[in-house]
Structure formats: structure tokens, C-alpha cells
Design an enzyme around this catalytic site. Structure first.
Site, PDB file in Angstrom:
ATOM      1  N   ASP A  10      -1.953   2.440   1.583  1.00  0.00           N
ATOM      2  CA  ASP A  10      -2.257   3.046   0.271  1.00  0.00           C
ATOM      3  C   ASP A  10      -2.827   1.831  -0.620  1.00  0.00           C
ATOM      4  O   ASP A  10      -2.389   1.889  -1.845  1.00  0.00           O
ATOM      5  CB  ASP A  10      -1.245   4.056  -0.635  1.00  0.00           C
ATOM      6  N   LYS A 108      -3.379  11.125   4.124  1.00  0.00           N
ATOM      7  CA  LYS A 108      -2.360  12.137   3.854  1.00  0.00           C
ATOM      8  C   LYS A 108      -2.305  12.520   2.536  1.00  0.00           C
ATOM      9  O   LYS A 108      -3.170  11.760   1.624  1.00  0.00           O
ATOM     10  CB  LYS A 108      -1.001  11.334   3.961  1.00  0.00           C
ATOM     11  N   CYS A 153       5.657   5.454  -1.410  1.00  0.00           N
ATOM     12  CA  CYS A 153       4.984   5.697   0.138  1.00  0.00           C
ATOM     13  C   CYS A 153       5.326   4.491   0.931  1.00  0.00           C
ATOM     14  O   CYS A 153       5.488   4.863   2.422  1.00  0.00           O
ATOM     15  CB  CYS A 153       3.423   5.419  -0.117  1.00  0.00           C
TER      16      CYS A 153
HETATM   17  C1  VGL Z   1       2.017   7.105  -4.244  1.00  0.00           C
HETATM   18  C2  VGL Z   1       2.734   8.483  -5.992  1.00  0.00           C
HETATM   19  C3  VGL Z   1       2.013   9.469  -5.641  1.00  0.00           C
HETATM   20  C4  VGL Z   1       2.102   6.111  -3.431  1.00  0.00           C
HETATM   21  C5  VGL Z   1       1.144   8.100  -3.726  1.00  0.00           C
HETATM   22  O1  VGL Z   1       1.184   5.592  -2.526  1.00  0.00           O
HETATM   23  O2  VGL Z   1       3.064   5.408  -3.294  1.00  0.00           O
HETATM   24  N1  VGL Z   1       2.854   7.141  -5.201  1.00  0.00           N
HETATM   25  N2  VGL Z   1       0.994   9.345  -4.600  1.00  0.00           N
END
Ligand code: VGL
Ligand code: ZN
Length: 209
Positions: A10, A108, A153
């Protein structure tokens, strides 16, 4: 020789300064990740990839605020700002991330009804992203994980990787966390260690060179 894969979690604009869910110093992982990529035979990336009506967005729950925790299908759900909406600039990789080595992207959080912190399964463990099968087909037995955010994540991707039987290492200086509560990142690191996940620094990988 065990095959090793790097999983970049991410590293997207919305999780970097200027984005909608900025992880403090999130962009600082980019040069570190670019330096370590050439050490891996295989590079895979994940992207948080939500529809606009996603359950994790506070905006989709009238009367609720960012940071509230609600229950969805019996699971706690933290409410976040709108982030990483499919095909939006915020969902794109950070522009300085070297994407030339990435052979597979896992998207995802695409189901509006369930969040997905891990690159392997959604939070309810109803859906599998296919990442474990792909890694096994490619003969990967060791995974190294980096990216954003350490306490969400990265943590859940690492815990699942280890539980699925992959030898798992997290490169801490190639990660940054949200720290909604001040101890979240250190607790995440302790939990990962207690499950047998190795915690390392990029300098240890890169050696003296
Ligand atoms: C994430 C919060 C919400 C992450 C993703 O990538 O850690 N955190 N969605
Ligand atoms: Zn998300």
C-alpha cells in the site's frame, strides 16, 4: 535455493503526506523500498482499492466520525476518511516508487461490505486474494514485507504470511505506521516478533555497500 519475494504494501498517495489518510512520514519509505527491490527475485505489491461506497469510510455512516469503531457483521470496523478509491489519484502508487520490477499487484478492499488489511484475506476471512497460491506456484518460501502502514496492512499481511507457512521478515525502516494510539506501532512490532516474524533493518540486507 528458497525463492524470496518482496511484498510492497500500500505505498499509495492517500497514505502519504498530502493524501487523505496520511501516515506520518509515509513517503520516506519510498527511497528505502527502491533500494532494496533489486535484492529480490520477485516483487509483488498490494493496493488498497476501495469502491466509493466502502464500509470503512466514515462518510458512509451518517452521524459517525473518523476514528469511531463500529461493528459490521460481528467484526469491529474502524472508520477512516475516504481513501484509496478505485482509479482515483489517491489510490495510485507514490510517483517515486519504482514500479518497473513489480510482477503482480494485489488489489484488496474491493468488496464494499468488508475491509481488508491483509494482502492475503479480507478481515472476515471470507475471501482469499489468491496471493498465497500465486507465491506457492512461483516456488516462493520466504517473503519480506515493507510499506504502509506498520500497524494495519503491513502487520496483518505479515501475520497471515507467517501463518500460511512463509518464512517472513518485515523491514522496519521501510515501513511507517499510523499510531492512532501512540503505542500501536511498537505493539504491532512486538506482536509480529512473538509470532516468529523477523524484524530487520534495510541496512542489514544491503550490507556495507
Ligand atoms: C490501511 C487503514 C485503512 C493500510 C488501509 O494500508 O494500512 N490502513 N486502509
Ligand atoms: Zn483502506
Amino acid at each position: 535455493m528458497p525463492r524470496q519475494a518482496l511484498i510492497i504494501v500500500d505505498v499509495q498517495n492517500d497514505f502519504c503526506p498530502g493524501g487523505s489518510l496520511p501516515v506520518p512520514d509515509g513517503d520516506q519509505v519510498v527511497p528505502v523500498i527502491n533500494r532494496i527491490q533489486p535484492l529480490f527475485e520477485l516483487v509483488i505489491a498490494t493496493q488498497d482499492w476501495h469502491p466509493a461506497n466502502h464500509v470503512s469510510f466514515a462518510a458512509n455512516h451518517p452521524g459517525r466520525n473518523v476514528g469511531d469503531v463500529i461493528e459490521v457483521d460481528g467484526l469491529p470496523q474502524i472508520l477512516w476518511p475516504v481513501h484509496c478509491v478505485q482509479d482515483s489519484p489517491g489510490a495510485a502508487f507514490h510517483p517515486d516508487l519504482d514500479t518497473s520490477r513489480i510482477v503482480h499487484i494485489v488489489r484488496k478492499g474491493t468488496d464494499p461490505r468488508v475491509d481488508s488489511y491483509s494482502g492475503f484475506f479480507d478481515n472476515a476471512r471470507r475471501r482469499d486474494t489468491g496471493l498465497a497460491k500465486l507465491l506457492r506456484e512461483l516456488g516462493v518460501s520466504e517473503v519480506t514485507i515493507c510499506g504502509l502502514a506498520t500497524d494495519y496492512c503491513v502487520k496483518f499481511t505479515a501475520l497471515d504470511a507467517k501463518e500460511l507457512g512463509f518464512d517472513t521478515t518485515v523491514i522496519v525502516d521501510a515501513c511507517r505506521g499510523v499510531d492512532l494510539r501512540p503505542e500501536d506501532v511498537s505493539e504491532a512490532i512486538r506482536l509480529m516478533q512473538s509470532r516468529g516474524i523477523k524484524i530487520a533493518q534495510s541496512t542489514a540486507l544491503l550490507g556495507g555497500s
